[in-house]
Design a protein around this motif. Structure first.
Motif, mmCIF file in Angstrom:
data_model
loop_
_atom_site.group_PDB
_atom_site.id
_atom_site.type_symbol
_atom_site.label_atom_id
_atom_site.label_comp_id
_atom_site.label_asym_id
_atom_site.label_seq_id
_atom_site.Cartn_x
_atom_site.Cartn_y
_atom_site.Cartn_z
ATOM 1 N N UNK A 1 46.253 28.209 41.596
ATOM 2 C CA UNK A 1 46.390 29.563 41.057
ATOM 3 C C UNK A 1 45.028 30.240 40.914
ATOM 4 N N UNK A 2 44.015 29.509 40.467
ATOM 5 C CA UNK A 2 42.657 30.058 40.342
ATOM 6 C C UNK A 2 42.120 30.444 41.727
ATOM 7 N N UNK A 3 42.355 29.590 42.709
ATOM 8 C CA UNK A 3 41.941 29.846 44.089
ATOM 9 C C UNK A 3 42.608 31.127 44.609
ATOM 10 N N UNK A 4 43.912 31.257 44.368
ATOM 11 C CA UNK A 4 44.638 32.446 44.820
ATOM 12 C C UNK A 4 44.177 33.701 44.074
ATOM 13 N N UNK A 5 43.800 33.541 42.810
ATOM 14 C CA UNK A 5 43.247 34.664 42.043
ATOM 15 C C UNK A 5 41.926 35.111 42.666
ATOM 16 N N UNK A 6 41.076 34.162 43.038
ATOM 17 C CA UNK A 6 39.818 34.493 43.723
ATOM 18 C C UNK A 6 40.111 35.233 45.028
#
Length: 133
Positions: free
Chosen positions: A94-99
């Motif tokens: 999720x953090x990766x997709x937010x980036x």
């Protein structure tokens, strides 16, 4: 007689080709490699500091070019081989997709192309993320 619709340009063409893709990947990889949410995972942090950013950006650019319909051929390791030892959790994904979303917005990538790119990235989830963790 029905007129034939011209073929829709490929995602690669709509993104502006490899030069535009490379600029977006450059920003995205810088963002990912500095993300404390991802680097909290010791294996990810080690990988981020072991691999030269320029080489990582090259492979991601090559992959996005290939996956979006460009003439590039991806020459890196499979997503499973490259990530299985990193123990990436759904929360880290999720953090990766937010980036990724932040980078897409920074470059004003249109919504339709964003959706297509995110679908390509999402298709790798099963090879990258470990079970619920």
């Amino acid at each position: 007689m029905a007129t034939q619709q011209p073929p829709q340009p490929s995602l690669y063409e709509r993104l502006g080709g490899i030069y535009s893709i490379a600029v977006v990947v450059d920003d995205f990889i810088d963002r990912v490699m500095a993300d404390a949410r991802l680097n909290a995972n010791p294996a990810v942090n080690e990988a981020h500091h072991k691999v030269p950013p320029a080489g990582f950006k090259y492979l991601v650019t090559e992959m996005v070019g290939w996956a979006s319909g460009g003439p590039q051929k991806y020459t890196g390791r499979s997503m499973r081989d490259a990530h299985q030892h990193l123990n990436i959790t759904p929360k880290e994904w999720e953090a990766f997709m937010d980036d990724f979303q932040q980078t897409l917005e920074k470059f004003k990538v249109p919504a339709g192309e964003q959706a297509e790119l995110k679908a390509i990235v999402q298709s790798t989830y099963g090879d990258i993320v470990i079970g619920e963790g």
